[in-house]
Design a protein around this motif. Structure first.
Motif, PDB file in Angstrom:
ATOM      1  N   MET A 266       0.826  -1.207   0.000  1.00  0.00           N
ATOM      2  CA  MET A 266       0.000   0.000   0.000  1.00  0.00           C
ATOM      3  C   MET A 266       0.860   1.256   0.000  1.00  0.00           C
ATOM      4  O   MET A 266       0.604   2.213  -0.749  1.00  0.00           O
ATOM      5  N   LEU A 267       1.875   1.298   0.839  1.00  0.00           N
ATOM      6  CA  LEU A 267       2.748   2.471   0.881  1.00  0.00           C
ATOM      7  C   LEU A 267       3.428   2.689  -0.469  1.00  0.00           C
ATOM      8  O   LEU A 267       3.565   3.826  -0.937  1.00  0.00           O
ATOM      9  N   GLY A 268       3.844   1.595  -1.100  1.00  0.00           N
ATOM     10  CA  GLY A 268       4.456   1.715  -2.423  1.00  0.00           C
ATOM     11  C   GLY A 268       3.476   2.236  -3.455  1.00  0.00           C
ATOM     12  O   GLY A 268       3.838   3.055  -4.308  1.00  0.00           O
ATOM     13  N   GLU A 269       2.226   1.788  -3.392  1.00  0.00           N
ATOM     14  CA  GLU A 269       1.214   2.256  -4.329  1.00  0.00           C
ATOM     15  C   GLU A 269       0.912   3.731  -4.106  1.00  0.00           C
ATOM     16  O   GLU A 269       0.725   4.495  -5.064  1.00  0.00           O
ATOM     17  N   MET A 270       0.862   4.159  -2.849  1.00  0.00           N
ATOM     18  CA  MET A 270       0.645   5.581  -2.561  1.00  0.00           C
ATOM     19  C   MET A 270       1.768   6.439  -3.136  1.00  0.00           C
ATOM     20  O   MET A 270       1.525   7.491  -3.736  1.00  0.00           O
ATOM     21  N   LYS A 271       2.991   5.990  -2.975  1.00  0.00           N
ATOM     22  CA  LYS A 271       4.125   6.735  -3.525  1.00  0.00           C
ATOM     23  C   LYS A 271       4.041   6.803  -5.052  1.00  0.00           C
ATOM     24  O   LYS A 271       4.311   7.832  -5.667  1.00  0.00           O
ATOM     25  N   ARG A 272       3.653   5.695  -5.659  1.00  0.00           N
ATOM     26  CA  ARG A 272       3.589   5.633  -7.120  1.00  0.00           C
ATOM     27  C   ARG A 272       2.558   6.600  -7.675  1.00  0.00           C
ATOM     28  O   ARG A 272       2.766   7.219  -8.727  1.00  0.00           O
ATOM     29  N   ARG A 273       1.458   6.772  -6.967  1.00  0.00           N
ATOM     30  CA  ARG A 273       0.372   7.611  -7.469  1.00  0.00           C
ATOM     31  C   ARG A 273       0.628   9.099  -7.245  1.00  0.00           C
ATOM     32  O   ARG A 273      -0.011   9.932  -7.884  1.00  0.00           O
TER      33      ARG A 273
END
Length: 407
Positions: A266-273
């Protein structure tokens, strides 16, 4: 520890409770079949084991012990199974056991069948991924940062968002399809004012700092709800406390329940977006690096043990905390007891086995409930919406202050 009310008998998976019986005869077998459909590359031996588990649960066969080889929790589950035998007084089957045991154990048997502990391959990963990349999740995260308000309003908003994100439960379509659009009457109990008064009360005359004490969040679902758990953790760390512990499942369970792996995804997806969510993710990773924020798995949260029977090492940590936040329907059942209380049983008395302040955030997806203003409220709901306990529409924000002897 204060003396809490004596709970009624636990819900069973037999004909005495229609929803529990449906869970074991229909819902869980369907979930196991979907797991096979979403993991077509599993080896034939794994597919066969999952298929047998699906058929045995649906048919109400005898519940087997785990395989002892390589199972660190073997003795724990063997004891739980023997306790069921003592309670039932007959061979324990998927269709006559206590529901909380049968449901939690079914998922433990699934991770054994898929050999999760050897591969760390989440059998529910394909299902989780579909929500993780959704536009609805992006909008929910960005919406959490849409308003520039005072600290107490930020925390109150995060609590409310975290509650309704609990509807996004990948194991339960009736709740999932409702999304996070709510009506005022959907919130049956709202102890937000009492909670905010406790959290933002002035420092004591004795010089106690307001930020003393760890806040524990007992997580439920990955995806949208986990994102809102992280928003809440961020605001608690910014405004109220020096330490937040997010308790997570030690292995995949209930389809969408969050594990440490889900947090990092989730943290990685937040950073990606990008956007406000990415900025929050950077803050939380820094908080994790300085040990202000911990992501801790614990087998207790996968077990069939109720919270009143928490092992002493975990109980002592929870009971000396500033606040314990218990998320979701299954954790609510664990907290109040998986049984049919009178609906107006006082929440504070039911939860008085914990001295620490407790906040439960839960949308209703099963029968147990306490703390309604009166029995009449439950009777009115029974008449107007016979499935109100299980259809995922309504929610609870229930807060129990610290017991008087601990203050």
């Amino acid at each position: 520890m204060a003396v809490s009310l004596r709970p009624p008998p636990p819900i069973r998976t037999d004909h005495s409770n229609a929803f529990a019986q449906n869970t074991m005869t229909v819902r869980i077998p369907a979930i196991l079949q979907e797991t096979l459909d979403l993991n077509p590359d599993y080896p034939t031996a794994i597919k066969d084991r999952v298929g047998r588990l699906r058929d045995d649960i649906g048919a109400g066969e005898a519940i087997p012990p785990l395989e002892a080889e390589g199972a660190s929790d073997y003795q724990q589950w063997l004891l739980a199974l023997r306790q069921q035998q003592d309670i039932i007084g007959a061979p324990v089957t998927w269709h006559n056991a206590e529901w909380f045991f049968a449901e939690t154990y079914a998922y433990r048997c699934l991770v054994e069948a898929t050999r999760y502990f050897e591969t760390r391959r989440d059998p529910f990963a394909p299902k989780k991924k579909s929500e993780l990349t959704s536009e609805a999740l992006r909008s929910l995260i960005e919406g959490a940062f849409a308003f520039d308000v005072a600290a107490d309003q930020q925390v109150a908003q995060a609590v409310m968002l975290d509650l309704w994100a609990n509807r996004i439960d990948l194991s339960y379509t009736a709740s999932l399809r409702r999304g996070t659009d709510i009506a005022p009457e959907d919130l049956l109990v709202d102890d937000s004012d009492c909670l905010m008064n406790y959290l933002f009360r002035p420092a004591t005359a004795a010089g106690q700092r307001r930020d003393e004490g760890t806040i524990y969040i007992v997580a439920d679902n990955a995806g949208s709800e986990l994102a809102m758990d992280l928003v809440l953790a961020d605001r608690l760390l910014r405004h109220l406390t020096e330490r937040v512990v997010l308790y997570l499942k030690a292995h995949p369970t209930f389809v969408s329940d969050a594990t440490p792996e889900d947090v990092w995804i989730m943290l990685g997806e937040m950073k990606r977006r990008g956007g406000a969510g990415a900025q929050m993710a950077e803050r939380l990773v820094a908080d994790w690096g300085s040990a202000r924020l911990l992501f801790l798995p614990h087998q207790f949260w996968n077990s069939s043990t109720l919270l009143r029977d928490t092992p002493s090492e975990l109980y002592d940590r929870l009971n000396t905390s500033r606040l314990v936040i218990i998320k979701g329907d299954a954790n609510y059942r664990r907290a109040v007891g998986d049984c049919l209380w009178p609906v107006d049983s006082p929440f504070g008395e039911v939860m008085s086995y914990l001295d620490a302040p407790v906040l439960c955030l839960r949308t209703l997806k099963s029968d147990p409930i306490v703390g309604l203003p009166s029995a009449a409220v439950g009777e009115d709901l029974d008449r107007s919406d016979p499935t109100w306990r299980i259809n995922g529409k309504r929610g609870l924000i229930q807060f129990k202050p610290q017991s008087s002897k601990s203050q």
